[in-house]
Design a protein around this motif. Structure first.
Motif, PDB file in Angstrom:
ATOM      1  N   LEU A  81      60.114 114.598  56.190  1.00 21.08           N
ATOM      2  CA  LEU A  81      60.125 114.881  54.752  1.00 21.08           C
ATOM      3  C   LEU A  81      58.968 115.803  54.334  1.00 21.08           C
ATOM      4  CD1 LEU A  81      61.251 111.434  53.278  1.00 21.08           C
ATOM      5  CD2 LEU A  81      62.628 113.350  54.058  1.00 21.08           C
ATOM      6  N   VAL A 126      66.346 118.413  46.575  1.00 23.02           N
ATOM      7  CA  VAL A 126      65.779 119.148  45.441  1.00 23.02           C
ATOM      8  C   VAL A 126      64.656 120.082  45.927  1.00 23.02           C
ATOM      9  CG1 VAL A 126      64.099 117.312  44.909  1.00 23.02           C
ATOM     10  CG2 VAL A 126      64.856 118.842  43.079  1.00 23.02           C
ATOM     11  N   PRO A 193      68.091 114.332  44.685  1.00 25.68           N
ATOM     12  CA  PRO A 193      66.784 114.275  44.017  1.00 25.68           C
ATOM     13  C   PRO A 193      65.914 113.270  44.774  1.00 25.68           C
ATOM     14  CG  PRO A 193      68.356 112.883  42.857  1.00 25.68           C
ATOM     15  CD  PRO A 193      69.101 113.491  44.027  1.00 25.68           C
ATOM     16  N   GLY A 194      64.795 112.850  44.218  1.00 24.05           N
ATOM     17  CA  GLY A 194      64.020 111.766  44.814  1.00 24.05           C
ATOM     18  C   GLY A 194      64.878 110.500  44.799  1.00 24.05           C
ATOM     19  N   GLY A 205      57.395 111.515  52.085  1.00 28.35           N
ATOM     20  CA  GLY A 205      57.962 112.372  51.048  1.00 28.35           C
ATOM     21  C   GLY A 205      56.955 112.645  49.949  1.00 28.35           C
ATOM     22  N   THR A 206      57.329 113.518  49.002  1.00 27.53           N
ATOM     23  CA  THR A 206      56.441 113.815  47.886  1.00 27.53           C
ATOM     24  C   THR A 206      56.978 113.195  46.597  1.00 27.53           C
ATOM     25  OG1 THR A 206      56.095 115.908  49.044  1.00 27.53           O
ATOM     26  CG2 THR A 206      54.993 115.661  46.946  1.00 27.53           C
ATOM     27  N   TRP A 301      59.215 121.817  42.025  1.00 24.10           N
ATOM     28  CA  TRP A 301      60.588 121.300  41.993  1.00 24.10           C
ATOM     29  C   TRP A 301      61.073 121.240  40.553  1.00 24.10           C
ATOM     30  CZ3 TRP A 301      59.719 116.537  45.743  1.00 24.10           C
ATOM     31  CH2 TRP A 301      59.528 117.036  47.046  1.00 24.10           C
TER      32      TRP A 301
END
Ligand code: AKB
Length: 341
Positions: A81, A126, A193-194, A205-206, A301
């Motif tokens: 990720l 995303v 998306p998240g 992930g971010t 994003w």
């Protein structure tokens, strides 16, 4: 030799992999071949026909799988990720791009053995979008699939290229060769998306600040958000993510007007997520201590994705809006998980 028919799931031990295996097994699709670099949790492994520990970059392993199994559907979920990929960009490229190409190659072989295109489901992100600054992000609103395809992360670049590779293998593979396969791979991709799960935690992930904030509060831990209170990006509850993946798999080919679809549900600010968490767990200690680098990624994003094409082509609509995601799915299940009040 009769090859055993299975659904192949790579990255099976990841958040999405675990949720997908639950859903497949619950719908009676138990002939699952799960592949991950780490052993699966026992309760996931027991839902699969075969749970293999192995690397998608291991060519020998992949060749063995092709010769042993028929795979009419492949869910290729394995990836590094966005945050993790920035620490080791070349390694991420190797897994995210070379791994995807290796799986697409398998899908082509499987398609010609089966005499029909193998369905290849690829979660994109995303992260394929890249807005140059906050003014552009505010002006862009809900981005459409073809807009702002200029990612700022290795992961975003890899996912965008993975989509292109999928389209190539579906439509143009070996276009000049005499023995060109007549039917390619049936490649279908979703830009997620998240994602927020009540049952698992993301790694690397971010968009992780959202699930981390909720799970930390439920455990009575303080949480310092690595993005500002005003930061917005799109999110979705995990059950909707899995439902969209299975809906796209089942959609009639003639209804699809593209290989790649946005799907989304709600776009709260980090502050609004914190408010919901504090309402559910009044003792929650949440602070905002932005990490400039990770903040920069989320700032690039879009705040929202436009998913009208998925809605029009295959009837997509999320079941969990923000209110329902928190009230009916996240808070009760996370409370139960940690035994919190
Ligand atoms: C990440 O944060 O890298 C992922 C994603 C948005 O695809 N959760």
């Amino acid at each position: 030799m009769v090859r055993k028919e299975v659904v192949l799931v790579t990255g099976a031990g990841g958040e999405m992999g675990q949720a997908l295996i639950h859903a497949l097994a619950a719908s009676g699709r138990t002939a699952i071949l799960a592949l991950d670099v780490r052993p699966l949790p026992a309760e996931i492994a027991k839902k699969c026909k075969v749970a293999l520990v192995g690397d998608i970059l291991d060519q020998n392993l992949l060749s063995r799988l092709v010769s042993e199994y028929a795979m009419p559907s492949i869910f290729h979920l394995a990836a590094l990720l966005s945050t993790r990929a920035e620490f080791t960009p070349e390694a991420a490229h190797h897994v995210n791009v070379d791994g995807t190409m290796a799986l697409l190659k398998i899908a082509v072989e499987q398609s010609s053995w089966l005499g029909k295109p193998v369905k290849f489901l690829f979660p994109s992100s995303v992260a394929v979008y890249g807005l140059p600054n906050l003014e552009a992000k505010a002006a862009a609103g809900a981005v459409k699939e073809h807009e702002w395809n200029v990612p700022q992360t290795m992961y975003g670049c890899n996912k965008l290229y993975g989509e292109h590779l999928g389209r190539y293998y579906a439509k143009h593979y070996r276009q000049l060769a005499a023995e060109r396969p007549t039917r390619g791979v049936d490649f279908r991709s979703l830009r997620f998306p998240g994602l927020i799960s009540a049952f698992t935690m993301p790694t690397g992930g971010t968009s992780d600040y959202a699930p981390e904030m909720i799970h930390a509060a439920a455990q009575g831990h303080a949480y310092a958000s690595f993005v500002r209170e005003t930061t917005r990006m799109p999110f979705m509850a995990m059950p909707d993510a899995i439902r969209s993946l299975l809906m796209l798999e089942a959609a009639p080919e003639e209804n699809l007007t593209t290989e790649v679809y946005n799907v989304t549900s709600f776009s709260p600010s980090a502050g609004q997520i914190a408010d919901r968490v504090r309402a559910a767990f009044p003792g929650a200690a949440i602070t905002f201590e932005p990490d400039l680098a990770r903040q920069g990624i989320v700032d690039s994003w879009p705040a929202e994705q436009d998913d009208r094409r998925a809605r029009a082509d295959w009837g997509w609509s999320p079941e969990y809006d923000e209110e329902r995601a928190f009230a009916d799915y996240l808070i009760p299940n996370i409370r139960k998980r940690y035994g919190s009040a």
